[in-house]
Scaffold this motif. Structure first.
Motif, short mmCIF file in Angstrom:
data_model
loop_
_atom_site.label_atom_id
_atom_site.label_comp_id
_atom_site.label_asym_id
_atom_site.label_seq_id
_atom_site.Cartn_x
_atom_site.Cartn_y
_atom_site.Cartn_z
N GLU A 142 0.85 -1.19 0.00
CA GLU A 142 0.00 0.00 0.00
C GLU A 142 0.88 1.24 0.00
N LEU A 143 0.43 2.27 -0.70
CA LEU A 143 1.15 3.53 -0.75
C LEU A 143 0.64 4.47 0.32
N GLU A 144 1.56 5.01 1.11
CA GLU A 144 1.20 5.97 2.15
C GLU A 144 2.23 7.09 2.15
N SER A 145 1.76 8.31 1.88
CA SER A 145 2.65 9.47 1.79
C SER A 145 3.78 9.22 0.81
N GLY A 146 3.45 8.56 -0.30
CA GLY A 146 4.43 8.35 -1.35
C GLY A 146 5.36 7.17 -1.14
N ARG A 147 5.24 6.46 -0.04
CA ARG A 147 6.13 5.35 0.25
C ARG A 147 5.36 4.04 0.27
N MET A 148 6.04 2.98 -0.14
CA MET A 148 5.43 1.66 -0.11
C MET A 148 5.41 1.12 1.31
N GLN A 149 4.26 0.58 1.72
CA GLN A 149 4.11 -0.06 3.03
C GLN A 149 3.54 -1.46 2.80
N LEU A 150 3.77 -2.35 3.76
CA LEU A 150 3.15 -3.66 3.73
C LEU A 150 1.94 -3.60 4.66
N ALA A 151 0.76 -3.81 4.10
CA ALA A 151 -0.49 -3.63 4.85
C ALA A 151 -1.22 -4.96 4.97
N GLN A 152 -2.13 -5.00 5.96
CA GLN A 152 -3.03 -6.13 6.12
C GLN A 152 -4.45 -5.59 6.28
#
Length: 716
Positions: free
Chosen positions: A210-220
């Motif tokens: 998932e993208l958050e504030s332009g950065r890739m995150q691993l989400a659940q």
């Protein structure tokens, strides 16, 4: 509602303003130039045009588009279709010229329209050659006695088949597509950069980037209600890409996508909490778990390997004719299916290989040309295989009911559907539905923010200006075509079109030509030159290898160019910078340039800038001394020279702030210019550095939305 007359509907073309819609072929044109519009949005436009001036309700559009056979997340799908139409027409909801939104009522096409009548054909009966007024009578033929009986039998068969088909359709359940997540920030990935977005499930939750504030995150996210949270990862994992989940659902395998190198470090992440740990000694482009849950299968280059989950005892599993991704075992472990990326032409295809690493074969060979299938998954019982395929520029989800059954299309827009996975039991599938929009923005140093650059270039994703600042060239976000116009947006000319896709370009010093990097589907990246008026399109070199990043010498006699990095297809081939002599038609390697790419020639001709292959060093070649030196050592991408040749601008895409810097030449002093915090758009998720204006202010292409995860039950 006023229904358009039958005579009007017989006209297959509708004109409004500078646009013409061909309702028969499904094509939209602006001033004679075709504009890309996907099939589902075009159907919405067709219905609005046929009822121009009248309010069309959402219920009417739903019935027209989907009828009673399919149930989708209709409000989002319709909104997506309307947005795509507005993008194609250069329209806006705030100041509509074509499509007006009426709150709680629907939509109305407000511009005048005219239906072009079909050509008139002469249907009068033939006249005798002697000029007589009587009609020519056909010869009288006897009807065979058996013919009425045969016709009667045929009619009975047709009626029976129709009744059976009707009963069968009545018994079938409609395909229901529902949205699982609602953040709109699921990352759709980018096959162009070997970023195939992975999804996984443990039965109750989904895991995804998932993208958050332009950065890739691993989400659940919970499957039940879509509630999403981020997984905690170590700071060194800057851009996590999901490989797969273990058979027991307790751990994920991810790779850290932090540079232009194809292979990255692998990490194991517990799904129920706990510290992530790096797998020592392994670099890979993708990975999955073996059926025992304690060993992994990973890909490096064209080779598959097995190893313990701590990286111990690696063993070669198979060698393939391309780069393998999206590795998925058939239930029971008797076969492996994967996506194979051709390193030369960047096409993707589905392959199957035995559990012993032998008998590799391509699936669906020749089904699409070039191949464009990706990312398949088995249902838990092994009876169904779902995958992604692109047809006519649209990604949709398809299904096979047997090992080699005929593909059945499951989705049909209006979103871009990708990366299907299956539930751990039953026939439910999950997939990404992407609706990506973008807008060109200019940085305002006075306001410390990015502002829209102008309606004329709303959808441009890269822009360059001629040396005198009077002309500009840009690449359309819609279809990657190359355009040019005056700096004020007038005298627009489309220089290239489908199937060619343009990546970057540069003006010649005299403003008469443009050199650009482009490719056609299934072919290598090539360098071309074209006249600024669209004439004299020529390839620069005749070679079967990728070419990249061309730029002119100040006198216009040479073109400097490089090769594509590993992430764009080439892995084993050597990389260097080359000079092409236009008059001689020959190229020579620039001394000392091995391991560098992305060259940029300074306007005054003194320097050539280039990047290291891992994009951690900005190098500078002095043409007067013939020597290289490092200008800065940090994350660096997309270098652009200032007009006075005294500085370079570049983008640090792996930093969380995604900062744009200016560095002085030759001094090397680095100055912060702008970053993501200056992107004050509520729905913007990230941006790409798109170039400089003639005033040396940065332009960026901001991505305004991404995607969600959707689900459906496979038809029985």
């Amino acid at each position: 509602m006023t229904v358009v007359s039958t005579a009007a509907k017989l006209g297959s073309k509708v004109r409004f303003g500078l646009f013409e819609a061909d309702l028969k072929s499904g094509e939209l044109y602006r001033s004679g130039i075709r504009i890309r519009l996907q099939a589902q949005p075009f159907r919405v436009l067709t219905f609005l045009l046929e009822n121009a001036g009248e309010v069309v309700s959402r219920d009417q559009l739903q019935q027209y588009l989907w009828g009673n056979d399919t149930v989708v997340d209709f409000e989002h799908s319709l909104g997506t279709a309307i947005n795509k139409i507005r993008d194609a027409l250069g329209d806006s909801a705030e100041n509509p010229r074509f499509i007006e939104t009426l709150a709680k009522r629907g939509y109305r096409f407000i511009a005048p329209v005219s239906f072009v009548p079909p050509p008139i054909t002469d249907t009068s009966p033939p006249i005798a050659q002697d000029g007589a007024a009587h009609l020519l009578s056909p010869p009288v033929r006897r009807v065979p006695a058996w013919l009425p009986l045969a016709v009667g039998i045929a009619c009975v068969i047709v009626i029976a088949m129709t009744v059976f088909s009707s009963l069968r359709r009545h018994d079938e359940q409609p395909l229901q597509i529902s949205r699982v997540t609602s953040s709109g920030r699921v990352s759709p990935g980018d096959t162009f950069l070997e970023n195939l977005p992975g999804i996984a499930t443990d039965g109750t939750r989904l895991y995804f980037p998932e993208l958050e504030s332009g950065r890739m995150q691993l989400a659940q996210g919970l499957i039940a209600d879509g509630e999403t949270t981020n997984l905690t990862l170590p700071d060194e994992i800057i851009a996590p890409l999901l490989g797969d989940i273990s058979p027991d659902g307790s751990k994920l395998i991810i790779r850290n996508h932090i540079s232009a190198e194809a292979e990255q470090t692998l990490w194991v992440v517990p799904t129920l909490g706990g510290a992530a740990r790096q797998i020592p000694g392994l670099l890979a482009q993708d990975a999955t778990w073996m059926s025992d849950g304690t060993h992994i299968l990973y890909a490096t280059g064209n080779t598959l390997w097995t190893a313990g989950e701590n990286g111990e005892t690696p063993q070669q599993f198979a060698v393939l004719p391309g780069r393998p991704f999206w590795l998925r075992w058939m239930p029971g472990g008797s076969a492996l299916r994967l996506t194979l990326l051709d390193p030369a032409n960047h096409t993707t295809s589905l392959w199957e290989i035995g559990a012993d690493g032998r008998n590799a074969r391509q699936l669906l060979r020749g089904w699409t040309r070039p191949a464009n299938e990706c990312c398949g998954s088995w249902t838990s019982d092994g009876k169904y295989f779902v995958f992604e395929s692109q047809h006519n520029g649209e990604n949709n989800i398809w299904m096979q009911r047997s090992r080699d059954g005929k593909p059945i299309q499951l989705t049909n827009g209006p979103l871009d559907y990708q990366s299907p996975i299956t539930s751990r039991s039953g026939n439910r599938i999950f997939f990404i539905g992407a609706d990506t929009r973008s807008e060109l923005l200019e940085y305002s140093s006075a306001n410390k923010t990015f502002l829209p650059y102008g309606e004329a270039l709303m959808t441009a994703n890269r822009v360059v200006f001629s040396r005198d600042g009077k002309w500009m060239a840009w690449i359309s976000h819609e279809d990657n075509s190359l355009w040019r116009s005056r700096a004020n947006g007038t005298e627009r000319v489309q220089l290239t079109g489908r199937p060619m896709e343009v990546f970057m370009m540069q003006w010649s010093p005299d403003g008469r030509q443009i050199v650009f990097m482009a490719r056609e589907p299934g072919k290598e990246w090539q360098i071309y030159t074209i006249g600024a008026d669209g004439s004299n399109l020529h390839p620069m070199l005749a070679e079967n290898r990728n070419e990249a990043d061309p730029d002119w010498s100040p006198d216009g006699r040479q073109i400097v160019f490089g090769r594509v990095p590993a992430l764009m297809g080439e892995t084993a081939e050597s990389k260097a910078i080359y000079l092409f002599d236009i008059a001689a038609g020959k190229s020579t390697m620039l001394p000392g340039s091995q391991g560098l790419f992305s060259p940029r020639w300074s306007p005054d001709g003194r320097y050539i800038a280039a990047l290291s292959l891992d994009m951690t060093r900005l190098m500078l070649f002095d043409t007067s001394t013939g020597t290289w030196r490092s200008l800065t050592a940090q994350s660096v991408a997309d270098p652009v020279w200032s007009r006075d040749s005294k500085s370079l601008f570049f983008h640090t895409y792996v930093q969380k702030s995604q900062t744009i810097y200016r560095i002085t030449v030759p001094g090397g002093k680095v100055e912060h210019v702008a970053d993501l915090e200056d992107l004050h758009f509520a729905d913007a998720v990230d941006y790409q550095f798109a170039g400089l204006t003639p005033r040396d202010t940065p332009l960026v292409n901001a991505r305004m939305s991404t995607a969600n995860i959707y689900s459906t039950e496979l038809p029985k």
